[in-house]
Write an enzyme that holds these catalytic residues in place. Sequence first.
Site, PDB file in Angstrom:
ATOM      1  N   HIS A 140      -3.545  34.808 -29.175  1.00  0.00           N
ATOM      2  CA  HIS A 140      -3.801  34.452 -30.577  1.00  0.00           C
ATOM      3  C   HIS A 140      -2.951  33.211 -30.871  1.00  0.00           C
ATOM      4  O   HIS A 140      -1.723  33.268 -30.793  1.00  0.00           O
ATOM      5  CB  HIS A 140      -3.389  35.620 -31.487  1.00  0.00           C
ATOM      6  N   PHE A 183      12.444  28.396 -39.238  1.00  0.00           N
ATOM      7  CA  PHE A 183      11.531  29.492 -39.553  1.00  0.00           C
ATOM      8  C   PHE A 183      11.818  30.712 -38.672  1.00  0.00           C
ATOM      9  O   PHE A 183      11.767  31.854 -39.137  1.00  0.00           O
ATOM     10  CB  PHE A 183      10.083  29.013 -39.383  1.00  0.00           C
ATOM     11  N   GLU A 217      -5.563  31.057 -35.596  1.00  0.00           N
ATOM     12  CA  GLU A 217      -5.139  31.353 -36.973  1.00  0.00           C
ATOM     13  C   GLU A 217      -4.933  30.063 -37.771  1.00  0.00           C
ATOM     14  O   GLU A 217      -4.378  29.089 -37.262  1.00  0.00           O
ATOM     15  CB  GLU A 217      -3.829  32.158 -36.917  1.00  0.00           C
ATOM     16  N   SER A 248      -8.097  33.664 -29.960  1.00  0.00           N
ATOM     17  CA  SER A 248      -8.412  33.611 -31.390  1.00  0.00           C
ATOM     18  C   SER A 248      -7.473  32.588 -32.012  1.00  0.00           C
ATOM     19  O   SER A 248      -6.414  32.297 -31.448  1.00  0.00           O
ATOM     20  CB  SER A 248      -8.250  34.985 -32.038  1.00  0.00           C
ATOM     21  N   ASN A 305       6.790  52.588 -36.219  1.00  0.00           N
ATOM     22  CA  ASN A 305       5.998  52.021 -37.312  1.00  0.00           C
ATOM     23  C   ASN A 305       4.665  51.472 -36.783  1.00  0.00           C
ATOM     24  O   ASN A 305       3.610  51.668 -37.381  1.00  0.00           O
ATOM     25  CB  ASN A 305       6.794  50.913 -38.005  1.00  0.00           C
ATOM     26  N   ASP A 343       5.565  40.162 -47.389  1.00  0.00           N
ATOM     27  CA  ASP A 343       6.998  40.154 -47.683  1.00  0.00           C
ATOM     28  C   ASP A 343       7.244  40.350 -49.167  1.00  0.00           C
ATOM     29  O   ASP A 343       6.869  39.503 -49.974  1.00  0.00           O
ATOM     30  CB  ASP A 343       7.619  38.825 -47.237  1.00  0.00           C
TER      31      ASP A 343
END
Length: 293
Positions: free
Chosen positions: A261, A211, A10, A8, A156, A102
């Site tokens: 991905h 980043f 993005e 896939s 989580n 965020d």
Amino acid sequence: MVLAPTVSFEFFPPNNSKAEEQLWEVMKKLSPLGPAFFSVTYGAGGSTRSRTERLVERIHNFMPIAPAAHLTCVGASRIEIENLAHKFWNSGIKHIVALRGDPPKGELNDNPPKNGFVNAAELVSGLRKIADFEISVAGYPEMHPNSPNLAADIDNLKRKVDAGANRILTQYFFDNELFYRFRDAAVAASITIPIVPGILPVTNFARVVEFSARCGTSVPAFMAKQFKGLDDDPETRALIAASTAIEQCENLLANGVNEFHFYTLNRAALTYAICWHLGMRPIKKNGPNAHAA
Ligand code: FAD
């Protein structure tokens, strides 16, 4: 016959019409590879909301590839998110990448939204009540920077899965051992949905270092060594970037991964070359197919 992996791609929504047309050409180049979906990011706090919506709808209407709309809940009310989700569903967009997003610094704990979804797990539950969406969520091989430890991050993740997620797309990483550790921990927590590694072909090493520090991804020393001295040599950098990502994917394939991905950064060449190496070939009739290598 060896089946090529499922992939896939993005993209982020461009901020002007010229860049959108350039992106459209990128998508036209990548779509014949038959990816499972094209996902479109959603700017922090909904800042790209209308551009994301427009691009997702354009893909839905004019590309032979299904779109997935990223959707973040931070800073938005439940009703806003629910209305947008209804809108997506009614226009045929049935895959959501459900994210918290965020919050502005300090707001997560000090000022949780009173009438919004607090986190991605709540968002997934909310989407499940609206319609039978396909729902992808984020996973973090090196844990999310807000998490105290990997175990808490896996808890989580499990909440997101239990709320109804269908797939985990991971943050990009460069050290596969960290991905395997994360995958083992997820399996040990009875997470059985697909965990799809996020692959970032590195175009600008200096920017990636910057980043990565913010999102908690480590950059191995071998990569710094590979890219050292290439700051002003984009051609060689692209070749090194392709070979680095190909080696990473080869190792993942050898360790049981068959879905990837790609963070394309709205460019086709590197992602296309890597997919080609992985055995994917363009097909005339576009669509989500695996191809024989
Ligand atoms: P969650 O899973 O809800 O939580 C992330 C972390 O915060 C977890 O460690 C969790 O333990 C902790 N946490 C959750 N709730 C609380 C709470 N109430 N109090 C304290 N801690 C808590 N960002 C965008 O803005 N737009 C995008 O399009 C986008 N796409 C992405 C796609 C992928 C594949 C990935 C991996 C990330 C993407 N992001 C995007 C980044 C993402 O929004 C951030 O990483 C964000 O900080 C966390 O989102 P999440 O859905 O993982 O959050």
